[in-house]
Enzyme design. Structure first.
Site, PDB file in Angstrom:
ATOM      1  N   TYR A   1      -1.067 -13.642   1.095  1.00 22.52           N
ATOM      2  CA  TYR A   1      -1.371 -13.150   2.437  1.00 22.52           C
ATOM      3  C   TYR A   1      -1.380 -14.300   3.439  1.00 22.52           C
ATOM      4  O   TYR A   1      -0.905 -14.165   4.573  1.00 22.52           O
ATOM      5  CB  TYR A   1      -2.733 -12.457   2.467  1.00 22.52           C
ATOM      6  CG  TYR A   1      -2.870 -11.225   1.593  1.00 22.52           C
ATOM      7  CD1 TYR A   1      -1.758 -10.511   1.172  1.00 22.52           C
ATOM      8  CD2 TYR A   1      -4.133 -10.769   1.207  1.00 22.52           C
ATOM      9  CE1 TYR A   1      -1.891  -9.377   0.387  1.00 22.52           C
ATOM     10  CE2 TYR A   1      -4.282  -9.639   0.418  1.00 22.52           C
ATOM     11  CZ  TYR A   1      -3.162  -8.953  -0.001  1.00 22.52           C
ATOM     12  OH  TYR A   1      -3.308  -7.837  -0.780  1.00 22.52           O
TER      13      TYR A   1
ATOM     14  N   LYS B   1      -6.558   2.528  10.143  1.00 21.46           N
ATOM     15  CA  LYS B   1      -7.898   3.050  10.423  1.00 21.46           C
ATOM     16  C   LYS B   1      -8.701   3.077   9.120  1.00 21.46           C
ATOM     17  O   LYS B   1      -8.094   3.124   8.033  1.00 21.46           O
ATOM     18  CB  LYS B   1      -7.804   4.434  11.063  1.00 21.46           C
ATOM     19  CG  LYS B   1      -7.012   5.475  10.230  1.00 21.46           C
ATOM     20  CD  LYS B   1      -7.801   5.963   9.060  1.00 21.46           C
ATOM     21  CE  LYS B   1      -7.026   6.586   7.960  1.00 21.46           C
ATOM     22  NZ  LYS B   1      -7.799   6.750   6.729  1.00 21.46           N
TER      23      LYS B   1
ATOM     24  N   ARG C   1      -0.927  -9.096  -3.852  1.00 23.95           N
ATOM     25  CA  ARG C   1      -1.593  -9.859  -4.910  1.00 23.95           C
ATOM     26  C   ARG C   1      -0.767  -9.880  -6.185  1.00 23.95           C
ATOM     27  O   ARG C   1      -0.785 -10.845  -6.937  1.00 23.95           O
ATOM     28  CB  ARG C   1      -2.979  -9.274  -5.168  1.00 23.95           C
ATOM     29  CG  ARG C   1      -3.983  -9.508  -4.050  1.00 23.95           C
ATOM     30  CD  ARG C   1      -5.311  -8.881  -4.359  1.00 23.95           C
ATOM     31  NE  ARG C   1      -5.199  -7.431  -4.523  1.00 23.95           N
ATOM     32  CZ  ARG C   1      -6.186  -6.645  -4.931  1.00 23.95           C
ATOM     33  NH1 ARG C   1      -7.355  -7.175  -5.253  1.00 23.95           N
ATOM     34  NH2 ARG C   1      -6.011  -5.348  -5.040  1.00 23.95           N
TER      35      ARG C   1
ATOM     36  N   ALA D   1       0.815  -1.216   0.000  1.00 21.41           N
ATOM     37  CA  ALA D   1       0.000   0.000   0.000  1.00 21.41           C
ATOM     38  C   ALA D   1       0.847   1.264   0.000  1.00 21.41           C
ATOM     39  O   ALA D   1       1.968   1.279   0.516  1.00 21.41           O
ATOM     40  CB  ALA D   1      -0.926  -0.006   1.214  1.00 21.41           C
TER      41      ALA D   1
ATOM     42  N   ARG E   1     -11.045   4.570  -2.277  1.00 24.20           N
ATOM     43  CA  ARG E   1     -11.795   5.249  -1.222  1.00 24.20           C
ATOM     44  C   ARG E   1     -13.182   5.700  -1.677  1.00 24.20           C
ATOM     45  O   ARG E   1     -13.991   6.135  -0.871  1.00 24.20           O
ATOM     46  CB  ARG E   1     -10.973   6.427  -0.684  1.00 24.20           C
ATOM     47  CG  ARG E   1      -9.859   5.972   0.231  1.00 24.20           C
ATOM     48  CD  ARG E   1      -8.872   7.058   0.560  1.00 24.20           C
ATOM     49  NE  ARG E   1      -7.875   7.226  -0.491  1.00 24.20           N
ATOM     50  CZ  ARG E   1      -6.731   7.874  -0.321  1.00 24.20           C
ATOM     51  NH1 ARG E   1      -6.449   8.424   0.847  1.00 24.20           N
ATOM     52  NH2 ARG E   1      -5.865   7.984  -1.304  1.00 24.20           N
TER      53      ARG E   1
ATOM     54  N   ALA F   1       2.231   2.463   3.408  1.00 26.02           N
ATOM     55  CA  ALA F   1       3.199   1.645   4.139  1.00 26.02           C
ATOM     56  C   ALA F   1       4.569   2.311   4.332  1.00 26.02           C
ATOM     57  O   ALA F   1       5.135   2.227   5.424  1.00 26.02           O
ATOM     58  CB  ALA F   1       3.348   0.285   3.472  1.00 26.02           C
TER      59      ALA F   1
END
Length: 342
Positions: free
Chosen positions: A72, A111, A51, A26, A179, A29
């Site tokens: 994962y 979050k 992935r 991400a 998002r 990160a």
């Protein structure tokens, strides 16, 4: 000739290591884990899985992860990993956090903790069963600026709190961004509103009741902006404002009106970049700054302390669950579906 005294051997205290695995490559990160790891002793970037294997290998090479795993599931099963950082899309927080906890890993989860309150409750139960640490990554809370804010309020300098207003509005006019996707539990309230709600609750020190909420949509069910009004049992009122795309391009702050004065914080979210704390009271007016390390460094150090030393978390799980309950209540008041329920 005087004999040379033998050197006294001093055994250095071993620094406990915390070996991290990263779920996904991400964008957050590097800021939230990789860079802070350089400033916090004992953090090891052990492995990453994504992935897209090619992307994972490129990410690992660039940021210093020792290994790349092919899934994962392999990451959370790896015995050489102690803790997982989960910055996956909101819709995947609960599934992979619970799986990691059940595999015996501690989890620092981005979050908002979950898609909705029910998911967050299941995550908290999994943490309790496993005896592992689960902490939500509200990094702003760990900066000493917030301790200073709460200290001023506790001192009574501005008197009893009458109204609290918090805001996090940023420009993100990218309709294809995750998002803005309902199936990934997106929306302004989830992404930035969770901060505004958490700040409201933290400053108030009590749980709010949602009076009303109004959303502006980017697509059916997905809020690009949200405004909500609250009331507290103490008699105080509150308001949050958040957006990813609205006329309000940038607004980051906290305003607290008291019976004897006022407190304002400009940018409590990422105060290491810039911030200003202003207080107006019977003592006069003043402006303060609280310089310190990055919020993410404080957060990672705090997480390691909870895991390795058993210190009490600044953001306990019941607080994270309570925040998700307020997020759900805001969506209900705005007439929108809860995330992750479709």
């Amino acid at each position: 000739m005087m004999p040379v005294p033998a050197r006294t051997k001093v055994r250095a205290m071993a620094i406990p290591l915390l070996r991290f695995g990263l779920l996904g490559a991400a964008r957050i990160a590097p800021l939230a884990l990789v860079r802070p790891a350089r400033a916090v002793e004992g953090i090891v970037l052990e492995a990453v899985a994504a992935r897209d294997g090619a992307r994972a290998r490129k990410f690992a090479a660039k940021h210093g992860f020792a290994r790349v795993l092919d899934s994962y599931a392999a990451l959370i099963a790896d015995p050489a990993i102690d803790a997982i950082y989960n910055p996956l899309p909101n819709s995947l927080h609960a599934e992979w956090t619970i799986r990691a906890l059940e595999a015996g890993k501690h989890v620092l989860c981005e979050k908002p903790l979950a898609s909705n309150a029910a998911e967050s409750e299941r995550m908290a139960e999994a943490a309790k069963r496993s005896g592992r640490v689960l902490m939500e990554a509200f990094h702003y809370r760990f900066h000493p600026l917030m301790a200073r804010v709460l200290g001023i309020l506790a001192s009574g300098e501005i008197g009893q709190v009458r109204r609290i207003e918090t805001a996090m509005c940023i420009p993100l006019p990218l309709p294809n961004d995750i998002r803005y996707r309902l199936e990934l539990s997106g929306g302004a309230t989830m992404d930035v509103g969770c901060y505004a709600i958490h700040m409201l609750r933290t400053v108030a020190g009590e749980e709010p009741e949602v009076v009303s909420a109004r959303a502006k949509l980017s697509s059916p069910g997905v809020d690009r902006a949200m405004e909500a009004e609250f009331r507290f049992a103490s008699g105080a009122t509150g308001r949050i404002e958040c957006s990813l795309f609205s006329r309000r391009l940038l607004k980051l702050g906290i305003v607290v009106h008291g019976e004897k004065g006022e407190l304002r914080v400009l940018n409590a979210t990422i105060p290491q970049l810039f911030h200003r704390l202003r207080v107006k009271s019977e003592r006069g007016e003043r402006s303060e700054q609280v310089p310190s390390e990055a919020t993410y460094v404080h957060q990672l150090r705090a997480f390691k302390s909870v895991v390795c030393e058993g210190t009490q978390p600044l953001i306990p799980l019941h607080d994270s669950v309570a925040n998700m309950r307020v997020i759900d209540a805001v969506y209900r008041a705005a007439g929108l579906p809860l995330r992750g329920m479709g």
